[in-house]
Design a protein around this motif. Structure first.
Motif, mmCIF file in Angstrom:
data_model
loop_
_atom_site.group_PDB
_atom_site.id
_atom_site.type_symbol
_atom_site.label_atom_id
_atom_site.label_comp_id
_atom_site.label_asym_id
_atom_site.label_seq_id
_atom_site.Cartn_x
_atom_site.Cartn_y
_atom_site.Cartn_z
ATOM 1 N N ALA A 22 79.259 43.921 57.610
ATOM 2 C CA ALA A 22 78.217 43.761 56.593
ATOM 3 C C ALA A 22 77.760 42.316 56.461
ATOM 4 C CB ALA A 22 78.721 44.261 55.248
ATOM 5 N N GLY A 23 78.508 41.379 57.022
ATOM 6 C CA GLY A 23 78.106 39.984 57.004
ATOM 7 C C GLY A 23 78.917 39.091 56.091
ATOM 8 N N ALA A 24 79.895 39.647 55.399
ATOM 9 C CA ALA A 24 80.749 38.827 54.533
ATOM 10 C C ALA A 24 81.831 38.150 55.369
ATOM 11 C CB ALA A 24 81.380 39.689 53.452
ATOM 12 N N PRO A 350 77.662 39.983 46.425
ATOM 13 C CA PRO A 350 76.680 40.921 45.886
ATOM 14 C C PRO A 350 77.396 41.832 44.899
ATOM 15 C CG PRO A 350 77.388 41.651 48.045
ATOM 16 C CD PRO A 350 78.062 40.339 47.793
ATOM 17 N N ASP A 351 77.037 41.725 43.654
ATOM 18 C CA ASP A 351 77.749 42.483 42.625
ATOM 19 C C ASP A 351 77.088 43.843 42.438
ATOM 20 O OD1 ASP A 351 79.609 43.013 40.701
ATOM 21 O OD2 ASP A 351 78.647 41.833 39.137
ATOM 22 N N PRO A 369 79.403 50.668 46.392
ATOM 23 C CA PRO A 369 79.176 51.408 47.630
ATOM 24 C C PRO A 369 79.127 50.466 48.827
ATOM 25 C CG PRO A 369 77.089 51.016 46.567
ATOM 26 C CD PRO A 369 78.145 50.437 45.652
ATOM 27 N N LEU A 370 79.069 51.040 50.010
ATOM 28 C CA LEU A 370 78.949 50.239 51.219
ATOM 29 C C LEU A 370 77.502 49.820 51.469
ATOM 30 C CD1 LEU A 370 79.943 48.972 53.845
ATOM 31 C CD2 LEU A 370 79.779 51.231 54.920
ATOM 32 N N TYR A 371 76.617 50.797 51.646
ATOM 33 C CA TYR A 371 75.258 50.469 52.064
ATOM 34 C C TYR A 371 74.459 49.777 50.957
ATOM 35 C CZ TYR A 371 76.380 53.348 56.087
ATOM 36 O OH TYR A 371 76.978 53.851 57.209
ATOM 37 N N GLY A 372 74.682 50.177 49.717
ATOM 38 C CA GLY A 372 73.957 49.543 48.626
ATOM 39 C C GLY A 372 74.291 48.072 48.498
ATOM 40 N N ARG A 373 75.561 47.722 48.681
ATOM 41 C CA ARG A 373 75.940 46.307 48.613
ATOM 42 C C ARG A 373 75.563 45.573 49.897
ATOM 43 N NH1 ARG A 373 81.964 45.563 47.047
ATOM 44 N NH2 ARG A 373 82.254 47.604 48.033
ATOM 45 N N LEU A 374 75.632 46.274 51.036
ATOM 46 C CA LEU A 374 75.181 45.654 52.280
ATOM 47 C C LEU A 374 73.718 45.251 52.160
ATOM 48 C CD1 LEU A 374 75.888 46.926 55.876
ATOM 49 C CD2 LEU A 374 73.599 46.271 55.211
#
Length: 393
Positions: A22-24, A350-351, A369-374
């Motif tokens: 995800a880039g973190a 990203p909160d 979630p995964l995609y929403g925070r991504l």
């Protein structure tokens, strides 16, 4: 800035390899299985740290080392519990972990009335509905004295809302409010919840603030000595609820916290979503005013609703009532200052996030979630890059 990701440990439905994709680069987590009255052993900290590092990530921030309710209430046992807290800080520092996010909200962590509020595009968001909350407070919890805090019109609206709920709907509302949300360490039944609230009956905002000051005066010197940065998270929502006082909601609260024990170790978590719910909080101004005290940033947007601004829902990261571009500009300026003056890193995450795409089939924590925070992280990184490039010319 360091881009981080909230992860709830090995039981999290999102895997560390997915976080990395995800880039973190940093992980924000805690040892949630250890009770609040016990020390986090060095061995347990290192075991979690090694798991994170094996995935190519670092344990960037602890969120949270929970503050025991007896400390918040100022009970006689608080000194022993504070020493337990301090020993956990020493153990974290021994493992090279230097930032701890925590909160001082009585009883509840963050509070919502709906965990699956559907937006026009089909995404599912978190929401706080003031009318639904009043219905719970007045007619499900039956909190003593609650009726004195609502107008006749508010009571009528709450009653009408309750009438529209069947038994399942009422149970869902109760569970949403008191069964425990991500980050919360306690879970209650209605009867237990009434009892816990009663423990705060004689504690007003002035007393809670003094109890926070007592905690800070004991903990901050230890944190300073071992190199830990303490970052207090704001109240969510930033106003009194259920008769419980709030003391980390606005500019004046931050000023009091920072002046109570001036130290680099005593800082804040700048949560744009929490502070942003209160219309009086000018977020860009706050980010600049308290920039050097920001040890951690939670970036999300909330949208106050038109009919009642006490109601709000989680908006997309670059929308809502938050000037996210302005906030990130302020944080970029602060990071540049730190680079020149040799200051420490500025982690952000990203909160929350909307449940979109396959998130709605995954068993992830509400708001995480995964995609929403991504999506949120990608948008925030894009804004950061644009700000950096435009302000370096």
């Amino acid at each position: 800035m360091e881009h981080t990701w909230r992860w709830f440990g090995p039981q999290d439905a999102i895997q560390l390899r997915e976080v990395r994709q995800a880039g973190a680069t940093g992980i924000v987590t805690a040892l949630h299985d250890i009770p609040n009255d016990q020390v986090w052993p060095v061995e347990a900290i290192r075991e979690r740290q090694q798991l994170i590092e094996a995935a190519g990530l670092s344990w960037s921030v602890v969120e949270s080392v929970p503050v025991h309710e007896s400390i918040k209430k100022g009970l006689p046992e608080r000194d022993a519990l504070i020493e337990t807290y301090c020993q956990t800080l020493r153990n974290l520092a021994a493992c090279g972990i230097d930032t701890v996010c925590y909160n001082f909200m009585p009883v509840l962590d963050w509070t919502r009335t709906d965990l699956t509020y559907e937006l026009p595009d089909g995404a599912l968001a978190l929401r706080f509905d003031q009318v639904a909350f009043a219905a719970f407070d007045l007619y499900l919890l039956h909190r003593p004295g609650a009726e004195q805090e609502y107008s006749d019109e508010e009571k009528a609206q709450a009653a009408r809302h309750l009438e529209r709920l069947d038994d399942a709907g009422r149970e869902k509302l109760v569970n949403t409010l008191i069964a425990g949300l991500p980050g919360a360490e306690e879970h209650y039944t209605l009867e237990q919840f009434r009892s816990v609230l009663a423990g705060y009956a004689k504690i007003d905002a002035e007393q809670l603030r003094e109890n926070l000051g007592y905690f800070l005066r004991a903990v901050v010197p230890v944190a300073e000595k071992v190199g830990i940065r303490m970052a207090i998270h704001p109240d969510d929502p930033p106003r009194p609820l259920l008769g419980l006082p709030r003391v980390v909601s606005c500019v004046d609260d931050i000023e009091w916290i920072l002046s109570t024990i001036p130290s680099e170790a005593n800082g804040i978590t700048f949560c744009t979503g929490s502070y942003g719910v209160l219309k009086e909080n000018e977020l860009v101004s706050m980010a600049r005013r308290f920039a050097k005290h920001i040890h951690f940033a939670h970036l999300r947007a909330t949208q106050r609703e038109v009919e009642d601004e006490r109601s709000f829902h989680e908006a997309p990261h670059l929308e809502g009532n938050v000037d996210m571009v302005g906030v990130i500009h302020a944080l970029v300026d602060e990071e540049r200052r730190r680079e020149v003056e040799g200051g420490r890193r500025l982690p952000l995450r990203p909160d929350h996030g909307h449940h979109i795409l396959d998130d709605q089939q995954r068993n992830t924590a509400p708001g995480y979630p995964l995609y929403g925070r991504l999506r949120g992280l990608a948008e925030l990184r894009g804004v950061e890059l644009a700000v950096r490039q435009l302000t370096s010319r």
